[in-house]
Motif scaffolding. Sequence first.
Motif, PDB file in Angstrom:
ATOM      1  N   MET A   4       0.839  -1.199   0.000  1.00 57.85           N
ATOM      2  CA  MET A   4       0.000   0.000   0.000  1.00 57.85           C
ATOM      3  C   MET A   4       0.875   1.251   0.000  1.00 57.85           C
ATOM      4  N   PRO A   5       0.465   2.251  -0.752  1.00 59.19           N
ATOM      5  CA  PRO A   5       1.190   3.525  -0.685  1.00 59.19           C
ATOM      6  C   PRO A   5       1.045   4.141   0.713  1.00 59.19           C
ATOM      7  N   LEU A   6       1.919   5.056   1.032  1.00 62.93           N
ATOM      8  CA  LEU A   6       1.939   5.668   2.364  1.00 62.93           C
ATOM      9  C   LEU A   6       0.603   6.331   2.703  1.00 62.93           C
ATOM     10  N   TYR A   7      -0.006   7.029   1.747  1.00 64.15           N
ATOM     11  CA  TYR A   7      -1.264   7.718   2.050  1.00 64.15           C
ATOM     12  C   TYR A   7      -2.374   6.718   2.392  1.00 64.15           C
ATOM     13  N   GLU A   8      -2.389   5.540   1.753  1.00 67.28           N
ATOM     14  CA  GLU A   8      -3.385   4.522   2.070  1.00 67.28           C
ATOM     15  C   GLU A   8      -3.131   3.939   3.466  1.00 67.28           C
ATOM     16  N   GLN A   9      -1.869   3.771   3.823  1.00 66.79           N
ATOM     17  CA  GLN A   9      -1.543   3.288   5.161  1.00 66.79           C
ATOM     18  C   GLN A   9      -2.006   4.276   6.222  1.00 66.79           C
ATOM     19  N   ILE A  10      -1.783   5.571   5.983  1.00 65.87           N
ATOM     20  CA  ILE A  10      -2.202   6.607   6.929  1.00 65.87           C
ATOM     21  C   ILE A  10      -3.716   6.631   7.058  1.00 65.87           C
ATOM     22  N   ILE A  11      -4.421   6.534   5.938  1.00 62.85           N
ATOM     23  CA  ILE A  11      -5.897   6.519   5.972  1.00 62.85           C
ATOM     24  C   ILE A  11      -6.398   5.291   6.725  1.00 62.85           C
ATOM     25  N   THR A  12      -5.794   4.144   6.475  1.00 68.82           N
ATOM     26  CA  THR A  12      -6.199   2.910   7.156  1.00 68.82           C
ATOM     27  C   THR A  12      -6.001   3.027   8.657  1.00 68.82           C
ATOM     28  N   ILE A  13      -4.855   3.509   9.073  1.00 65.73           N
ATOM     29  CA  ILE A  13      -4.581   3.662  10.509  1.00 65.73           C
ATOM     30  C   ILE A  13      -5.535   4.678  11.125  1.00 65.73           C
ATOM     31  N   ALA A  14      -5.787   5.775  10.435  1.00 63.11           N
ATOM     32  CA  ALA A  14      -6.700   6.800  10.954  1.00 63.11           C
ATOM     33  C   ALA A  14      -8.112   6.242  11.122  1.00 63.11           C
ATOM     34  N   LEU A  15      -8.574   5.449  10.159  1.00 63.36           N
ATOM     35  CA  LEU A  15      -9.909   4.854  10.268  1.00 63.36           C
ATOM     36  C   LEU A  15      -9.975   3.845  11.415  1.00 63.36           C
ATOM     37  N   CYS A  16      -8.911   3.075  11.598  1.00 65.37           N
ATOM     38  CA  CYS A  16      -8.875   2.126  12.725  1.00 65.37           C
ATOM     39  C   CYS A  16      -8.910   2.862  14.064  1.00 65.37           C
ATOM     40  N   VAL A  17      -8.154   3.952  14.162  1.00 68.55           N
ATOM     41  CA  VAL A  17      -8.150   4.752  15.391  1.00 68.55           C
ATOM     42  C   VAL A  17      -9.532   5.351  15.619  1.00 68.55           C
ATOM     43  N   ALA A  18     -10.135   5.909  14.576  1.00 71.22           N
ATOM     44  CA  ALA A  18     -11.464   6.520  14.707  1.00 71.22           C
ATOM     45  C   ALA A  18     -12.507   5.476  15.115  1.00 71.22           C
ATOM     46  N   GLY A  19     -12.455   4.310  14.493  1.00 71.77           N
ATOM     47  CA  GLY A  19     -13.406   3.256  14.847  1.00 71.77           C
ATOM     48  C   GLY A  19     -13.243   2.785  16.281  1.00 71.77           C
ATOM     49  N   MET A  21     -11.897   4.540  18.805  1.00 65.30           N
ATOM     50  CA  MET A  21     -12.319   5.617  19.704  1.00 65.30           C
ATOM     51  C   MET A  21     -13.841   5.727  19.751  1.00 65.30           C
ATOM     52  N   LEU A  22     -14.486   5.561  18.613  1.00 61.75           N
ATOM     53  CA  LEU A  22     -15.942   5.647  18.568  1.00 61.75           C
ATOM     54  C   LEU A  22     -16.585   4.562  19.430  1.00 61.75           C
ATOM     55  N   THR A  23     -16.084   3.329  19.319  1.00 60.68           N
ATOM     56  CA  THR A  23     -16.680   2.254  20.106  1.00 60.68           C
ATOM     57  C   THR A  23     -16.369   2.392  21.593  1.00 60.68           C
ATOM     58  N   ARG A  24     -15.284   3.048  21.944  1.00 61.93           N
ATOM     59  CA  ARG A  24     -14.937   3.235  23.352  1.00 61.93           C
ATOM     60  C   ARG A  24     -15.707   4.399  23.989  1.00 61.93           C
ATOM     61  N   PHE A  25     -15.862   5.504  23.247  1.00 64.66           N
ATOM     62  CA  PHE A  25     -16.460   6.702  23.821  1.00 64.66           C
ATOM     63  C   PHE A  25     -17.962   6.813  23.614  1.00 64.66           C
ATOM     64  N   LEU A  26     -18.517   6.167  22.607  1.00 67.07           N
ATOM     65  CA  LEU A  26     -19.938   6.295  22.290  1.00 67.07           C
ATOM     66  C   LEU A  26     -20.858   5.913  23.452  1.00 67.07           C
ATOM     67  N   PRO A  27     -20.614   4.812  24.166  1.00 69.66           N
ATOM     68  CA  PRO A  27     -21.506   4.495  25.283  1.00 69.66           C
ATOM     69  C   PRO A  27     -21.557   5.591  26.346  1.00 69.66           C
ATOM     70  N   PHE A  28     -20.430   6.256  26.591  1.00 71.32           N
ATOM     71  CA  PHE A  28     -20.413   7.331  27.583  1.00 71.32           C
ATOM     72  C   PHE A  28     -21.155   8.566  27.079  1.00 71.32           C
ATOM     73  N   LEU A  29     -21.173   8.760  25.781  1.00 70.44           N
ATOM     74  CA  LEU A  29     -21.904   9.888  25.215  1.00 70.44           C
ATOM     75  C   LEU A  29     -23.398   9.614  25.141  1.00 70.44           C
ATOM     76  N   VAL A  30     -23.771   8.370  24.841  1.00 68.61           N
ATOM     77  CA  VAL A  30     -25.179   8.017  24.673  1.00 68.61           C
ATOM     78  C   VAL A  30     -25.875   7.858  26.029  1.00 68.61           C
ATOM     79  N   PHE A  31     -25.202   7.201  26.978  1.00 66.49           N
ATOM     80  CA  PHE A  31     -25.823   6.919  28.272  1.00 66.49           C
ATOM     81  C   PHE A  31     -25.205   7.807  29.341  1.00 66.49           C
TER      82      PHE A  31
END
Length: 112
Positions: A4-19, A21-31
């Motif tokens: 994978m080119p560097l930009y695809e690696q960065i996008i992949t890592i960013a999406l993994c981090v976002a996903g 963080m979303l699954t960790r923080f969402l319950p605290f935001l919703v409830f």
Amino acid sequence: MSPMPLYEQIITIALCVAGTMLTRFLPFLVFSSKKPTPPVIQYLGKALPCAIFAMLVVYCLKDVTLFSGSHGIPEAIALIVTIVLHKWKRQMMLSIAGGTVVYMILVQKIFL
């Protein structure tokens, strides 16, 4: 297959981090901690661990053939170890890890 080119690696890592963080923080935001936990969520908290454990057992035993190979003996021994550990200690992670270790030892070509 090219790497994978560097930009695809960065996008992949960013999406993994976002996903993650979303699954960790969402319950605290919703409830809110000020409101009681909804009964449905309390039920899921009690029912899902058992359901996931059952699904793991089915997945692990789906390809066992009783009439060829090791005839399911390593799987049966590992399953018994898992059940005994769970009845004894009542810790799901210990049960899963213990059964997995026993199974991995039993299926090594050295011991067969």
